[in-house]
Design an enzyme around this catalytic site. Sequence first.
Site, PDB file in Angstrom:
ATOM      1  N   ARG A 135      13.342  87.154  35.721  1.00  0.00           N
ATOM      2  CA  ARG A 135      14.656  86.501  35.637  1.00  0.00           C
ATOM      3  C   ARG A 135      15.201  86.232  37.031  1.00  0.00           C
ATOM      4  NH1 ARG A 135      16.913  91.062  31.951  1.00  0.00           N
ATOM      5  NH2 ARG A 135      15.503  90.873  30.192  1.00  0.00           N
ATOM      6  N   SER A 170      15.346  86.993  27.656  1.00  0.00           N
ATOM      7  CA  SER A 170      16.721  87.153  28.135  1.00  0.00           C
ATOM      8  C   SER A 170      17.158  88.606  27.997  1.00  0.00           C
ATOM      9  CB  SER A 170      17.672  86.251  27.346  1.00  0.00           C
ATOM     10  OG  SER A 170      17.851  86.745  26.023  1.00  0.00           O
ATOM     11  N   GLU A 173      18.116  89.369  24.431  1.00  0.00           N
ATOM     12  CA  GLU A 173      16.949  89.560  23.563  1.00  0.00           C
ATOM     13  C   GLU A 173      16.334  90.941  23.790  1.00  0.00           C
ATOM     14  OE1 GLU A 173      14.563  85.539  22.770  1.00  0.00           O
ATOM     15  OE2 GLU A 173      14.924  85.890  24.902  1.00  0.00           O
ATOM     16  N   GLU A 174      16.203  91.317  25.048  1.00  0.00           N
ATOM     17  CA  GLU A 174      15.621  92.620  25.366  1.00  0.00           C
ATOM     18  C   GLU A 174      16.407  93.746  24.711  1.00  0.00           C
ATOM     19  OE1 GLU A 174      14.387  95.279  29.313  1.00  0.00           O
ATOM     20  OE2 GLU A 174      15.342  93.311  29.550  1.00  0.00           O
ATOM     21  N   GLY A 175      17.740  93.649  24.783  1.00  0.00           N
ATOM     22  CA  GLY A 175      18.575  94.669  24.154  1.00  0.00           C
ATOM     23  C   GLY A 175      18.422  94.679  22.644  1.00  0.00           C
TER      24      GLY A 175
END
Length: 455
Positions: A135, A170, A173-175
């Site tokens: 990122r 993102s 999304e990861e969370g």
Amino acid sequence: MDTTMPGSKLRRCFSRKSAIILALLGMSLIGLIAVIVTQIHATRKNNKYGIVLDSGSTHTSLYIYQWPAEKENDTGVVKQVDMCDIKGPEISAYAHDPEKAGLSLKECMDYAKTVVPAGKYQETPVYLGTTAGMRLLRMQNKTIAEKVLSEVAATLNSYPFSFQGARIISGEEEGAYGWITVNYLLGNFKENYSVYTHSFLCYGKEYALLQKLVKDIQRQATERYQDPCFHPGYRRTVNISDLLTNPCLAGSLPSLPFSQITIEGTGQYDSCHTSVQRIFNFTYCPYSRCSFNGIFVPPVYGHFAAFSAFYYVMNFLNLTEVSMYEAVQKIKAFCSKPWNEVKAEFPGVKEKYLTDYCFAGVYIMIILGNGYHFTEENWPYIHFLGKIGESDAGWTLGYMLNLTNMIPAEKPYTHPLSHITYISLLVICSLAVMALLFLGFKFFVQPKCMRKAII
């Protein structure tokens, strides 16, 4: 009394009945084995596999998952069967030599070929997801970031698996995928949920330390300074240019008359706490409740899973099962230890990681206490998790769960034999084998035709 019997008659007696019994026994054994092998083989060959590569801010790991082709509530029952840590840094570190980013994955991809059955290669999806490191590289230079992903894709495409793409995940999304992983493994999916996620880019452990160093340099403006977040006796020289190449820190330092700084550790918890707090803004909050930097955070209630760096740091410091107060006291004691004693106590830990545990412990206490508003009362509801069962806690399993739902639903698999039929045939074949063994024993011990010949 004549107890003899002509040899030819005895041979005929054994040959007729023994042949019949042996034939029936053989057929029964073959039938029993065939039933078992057919049912088990059909079950085994129905497994599917998937591979997810996680390239974060410090390293890359490969996870291999397995699930049955038949669906359960439209979700594959996915479990982690193996994993492989890739040697070297995460792929964003190869910005100056993108080709090596792909080559770095080969050893673990070769290992994956030994875990996944060869007959399953073509139907096994492979996904690569990158997080914080890529990122930031994309923010810094989108062209180079795309080149790194292209080289990675070329390498993964060269394997016989079904490569599905390499993309930057993102923070949101990861969370969300991490939340799915933990709740799936704990069996908590009994209703639908409303999920809130937020990613604090540049505030992960590695980048938070860099931010702290830059703020310290700004305040002291000297080539040598004492840092309370490192152990007494610790010394390290850092190039200023290495700090400024990071997009999280670009433009944050004025022109300095020196190109290097030397860090000398003092190991003072309270001073370190103050130093780390400076990288966060806990005062500005446009909402009813904030974490830091004006970002909303929901009220703290229920149980919480802390994984990844939170787990590794707290587990190393032996703080996963202690109170909030005890955690602070143990971190204070650890930070105050002379550097030479720390190295002697943990000879098997790489110095790169060992140097940062004092800072990391303080950083986590600030994030959880000041940022997420945990107190001594609700601290016991935080669960520091490395694994749940056999699966790593993290976003990759949640990602794979989502991807299995996107695979077109197959016709539910049925075994060649129903459960009742399978059990019934096992019982019948087993009884037949035992009965024939009994008859054979009685016959060969004292054949009936031999008894009739006795006068």
